[in-house]
Enzyme design. Structure first.
Site: not given
Ligand code: ITT
Length: 198
Positions: A10, A13, A70-71, A156-157, A177, A183
């Site tokens: 990703n 990330k 992992d989130s 989903y931000d 953010k 994170r």
């Protein structure tokens, strides 16, 4: 600069982790290490899946430090869903837009709730040569809205407003953010360990 392999596919990330860590680390993800194969994420928790990614990833790059994240999003009105299934909420091949559509549809069925409380959670695991060196967690509380706001961020931000703000992570600047996200908090909790390994 010391090298930190971030075991993720990703790129969003990676961008966030590189920005949060700044010039202290050279962050390289799987694009720079195509030889790494990650084991399947079969865990029931963020921690179990982050361990799978960090440990299997570290076996592909002997001697290097490997970080995994992992989130996901937990919504109270949905019993904690999508949770560990956040990346695959609308199905195994779902993309982020499909997952947001599914979330909006599920929230629409819960119209009796005035506010949809929820949080993003992140587990970070640091490993080297198949051994876990450190585990940390971070969360950011907020609420979900049912109409997307903003184009920034990912996942989903555009549906999540962090507590203390009136705009979603899709509208708020990346710097904001990266100061308060799940994170950022998981990385802050790992800061001492990382510093000791530089
Ligand atoms: P890797 O496993 O390769 O790291 P992934 O995106 O599949 O990438 P996860 O399995 O940890 O990662 O799933 C995380 C999902 O949770 C992600 O795809 C988003 O849907 C959501 N998510 C996590 N952090 C988020 C954030 O900061 N903003 C928006 N959505 C987020």
């Amino acid at each position: 600069m010391p090298q930190l392999v971030f075991a993720t596919s990703n790129a969003h990330k990676t961008e966030e982790v590189a920005a949060i860590l700044g010039s202290a680390w050279q962050v390289e993800d799987l694009r720079a290490h195509p030889g790494i194969t990650l084991d399947e994420e079969t865990g029931d928790t963020f921690e179990a899946n982050a361990i799978i990614k960090a440990v299997s990833g570290s076996r592909g790059v002997p001697g290097l430090l490997v970080l995994a994240d992992d989130s996901g999003l937990e919504v109270d009105a949905l019993g904690g869903a999508p949770g560990v299934r956040s990346a695959r909420y609308a199905g195994e091949t779902a993309n982020a837009a499909d997952n947001r559509a599914k979330l909006k549809a599920e929230l629409a069925k819960k119209a009796m709730y005035a506010r949809f409380k929820g949080r993003f959670h992140c587990c970070m695991v640091l490993a080297r040569d198949g051994e876990v060196l450190h585990i940390s967690h971070g969360s950011v509380e907020g609420r979900l809205i049912t109409q997307e706001q903003g184009e920034g961020g990912f996942g989903y931000d555009s549906l999540f407003i962090p507590d203390g703000f009136t705009e979603t992570f899709g509208v708020l600047p990346a710097e904001t953010k990266n100061q308060l996200s799940h994170r950022a908090r998981a990385l802050a909790a790992m800061k001492k360990k990382l510093a000791s390994l530089r």
